[in-house]
Design a protein around this motif. Structure first.
Motif, PDB file in Angstrom:
ATOM      1  N   GLN A 150       0.736  -1.356   0.042  1.00 28.73           N
ATOM      2  CA  GLN A 150      -0.158   0.031   0.045  1.00 28.73           C
ATOM      3  C   GLN A 150       0.915   1.174   0.124  1.00 28.73           C
ATOM      4  O   GLN A 150       1.864   1.402   0.914  1.00 28.73           O
ATOM      5  CB  GLN A 150      -0.816  -0.059   1.060  1.00 28.73           C
ATOM      6  CG  GLN A 150      -1.657  -1.170   1.320  1.00 28.73           C
ATOM      7  CD  GLN A 150      -2.177  -1.410   2.810  1.00 28.73           C
ATOM      8  OE1 GLN A 150      -1.630  -1.966   3.444  1.00 28.73           O
ATOM      9  NE2 GLN A 150      -3.460  -0.895   2.908  1.00 28.73           N
ATOM     10  N   SER A 151       0.572   2.030  -0.918  1.00 28.47           N
ATOM     11  CA  SER A 151       1.658   2.912  -1.154  1.00 28.47           C
ATOM     12  C   SER A 151       0.841   4.701  -1.302  1.00 28.47           C
ATOM     13  O   SER A 151      -0.352   4.689  -1.707  1.00 28.47           O
ATOM     14  CB  SER A 151       2.463   2.966  -2.340  1.00 28.47           C
ATOM     15  OG  SER A 151       3.254   1.879  -2.302  1.00 28.47           O
ATOM     16  N   SER A 152       1.423   5.614  -0.923  1.00 26.87           N
ATOM     17  CA  SER A 152       0.961   6.960  -1.010  1.00 26.87           C
ATOM     18  C   SER A 152       2.020   7.676  -1.560  1.00 26.87           C
ATOM     19  O   SER A 152       3.266   7.588  -1.157  1.00 26.87           O
ATOM     20  CB  SER A 152       0.483   7.576   0.357  1.00 26.87           C
ATOM     21  OG  SER A 152      -0.706   6.689   0.806  1.00 26.87           O
ATOM     22  N   ILE A 186      -8.475   6.118  -4.680  1.00 23.62           N
ATOM     23  CA  ILE A 186      -8.644   7.395  -3.916  1.00 23.62           C
ATOM     24  C   ILE A 186      -9.090   7.251  -2.804  1.00 23.62           C
ATOM     25  O   ILE A 186      -9.900   6.457  -2.386  1.00 23.62           O
ATOM     26  CB  ILE A 186      -9.895   7.964  -4.891  1.00 23.62           C
ATOM     27  CG1 ILE A 186      -9.644   8.291  -6.477  1.00 23.62           C
ATOM     28  CG2 ILE A 186     -10.506   9.548  -4.186  1.00 23.62           C
ATOM     29  CD1 ILE A 186     -10.996   8.561  -7.252  1.00 23.62           C
ATOM     30  N   GLY A 187      -8.338   7.856  -1.897  1.00 20.59           N
ATOM     31  CA  GLY A 187      -8.664   7.717  -0.473  1.00 20.59           C
ATOM     32  C   GLY A 187      -7.096   7.776   0.300  1.00 20.59           C
ATOM     33  O   GLY A 187      -6.473   8.548   0.025  1.00 20.59           O
ATOM     34  N   THR A 188      -7.117   7.039   1.402  1.00 18.63           N
ATOM     35  CA  THR A 188      -5.914   7.149   2.143  1.00 18.63           C
ATOM     36  C   THR A 188      -4.589   6.695   1.252  1.00 18.63           C
ATOM     37  O   THR A 188      -3.531   7.295   1.490  1.00 18.63           O
ATOM     38  CB  THR A 188      -5.944   6.312   3.587  1.00 18.63           C
ATOM     39  OG1 THR A 188      -7.360   6.655   4.036  1.00 18.63           O
ATOM     40  CG2 THR A 188      -4.848   6.416   4.370  1.00 18.63           C
ATOM     41  N   ASP A 189      -4.560   5.808   0.621  1.00 17.36           N
ATOM     42  CA  ASP A 189      -3.706   5.199  -0.021  1.00 17.36           C
ATOM     43  C   ASP A 189      -3.865   5.513  -1.667  1.00 17.36           C
ATOM     44  O   ASP A 189      -4.917   5.615  -2.266  1.00 17.36           O
ATOM     45  CB  ASP A 189      -3.238   3.780   0.040  1.00 17.36           C
ATOM     46  CG  ASP A 189      -2.946   3.454   1.447  1.00 17.36           C
ATOM     47  OD1 ASP A 189      -2.080   4.062   2.031  1.00 17.36           O
ATOM     48  OD2 ASP A 189      -3.660   2.573   2.132  1.00 17.36           O
ATOM     49  N   ARG A 245       3.870   0.578   2.539  1.00 17.66           N
ATOM     50  CA  ARG A 245       3.895  -0.438   3.786  1.00 17.66           C
ATOM     51  C   ARG A 245       3.247  -1.896   3.282  1.00 17.66           C
ATOM     52  O   ARG A 245       2.705  -1.589   2.128  1.00 17.66           O
ATOM     53  CB  ARG A 245       3.128  -0.173   4.934  1.00 17.66           C
ATOM     54  CG  ARG A 245       1.568  -0.166   4.831  1.00 17.66           C
ATOM     55  CD  ARG A 245       0.710   0.630   5.997  1.00 17.66           C
ATOM     56  NE  ARG A 245      -0.624   1.019   5.765  1.00 17.66           N
ATOM     57  CZ  ARG A 245      -0.808   1.976   4.840  1.00 17.66           C
ATOM     58  NH1 ARG A 245      -0.129   2.890   4.472  1.00 17.66           N
ATOM     59  NH2 ARG A 245      -2.215   2.331   4.543  1.00 17.66           N
ATOM     60  N   ALA A 246       3.750  -2.936   3.677  1.00 14.59           N
ATOM     61  CA  ALA A 246       3.733  -4.012   3.015  1.00 14.59           C
ATOM     62  C   ALA A 246       3.024  -5.144   3.944  1.00 14.59           C
ATOM     63  O   ALA A 246       3.421  -5.060   4.970  1.00 14.59           O
ATOM     64  CB  ALA A 246       5.135  -4.940   2.411  1.00 14.59           C
TER      65      ALA A 246
END
Length: 106
Positions: free
Chosen positions: A7-9, A48-51, A81-82
């Motif tokens: 999960q990435s941003s 679309i959202g936190t990540d 984070r993985a």
């Protein structure tokens, strides 16, 4: 081969890069990065959202996962984070293990 949900941003700088390269350009970069450490991309979706990005990748081991993660994070363009993923067969093996556990106060 172990499978991971990543999960990435994007940071502001990373978003600028995404806008310049487009989604398919970044997908090619992710595939190249994973291959460089013996891994492969199963799927990749933007959100679309936190990540901003969700990836499922196969990696030969945790060291390879950490190496790719550190390279991406060191760029300053992304945070991530993985999560290790388990197959139904992996879960079957886990529940068959004998564990010597006592609950607190029991």
């Amino acid at each position: 081969m172990p499978k991971y949900l990543i999960q990435s941003s994007y940071t502001a700088e990373g978003a600028k890069g995404l806008m310049a390269e487009g989604g398919t350009g970044r997908k090619e970069a992710v595939e190249r990065t994973l291959r460089s450490c013996g891994g492969s991309l199963e799927w990749m979706y933007y959100a679309i959202g936190t990540d901003d990005l969700y990836v499922v990748a196969d990696m030969p081991d945790e060291i390879s996962l950490v190496a790719t993660s550190m390279a991406a994070r060191a760029s300053g363009a992304v945070t991530s984070r993985a999560v290790p993923l388990l197959s139904p067969e992996d879960m079957d093996a886990a529940v068959r293990k004998t564990v010597d556990f006592r609950a607190p106060g029991a």
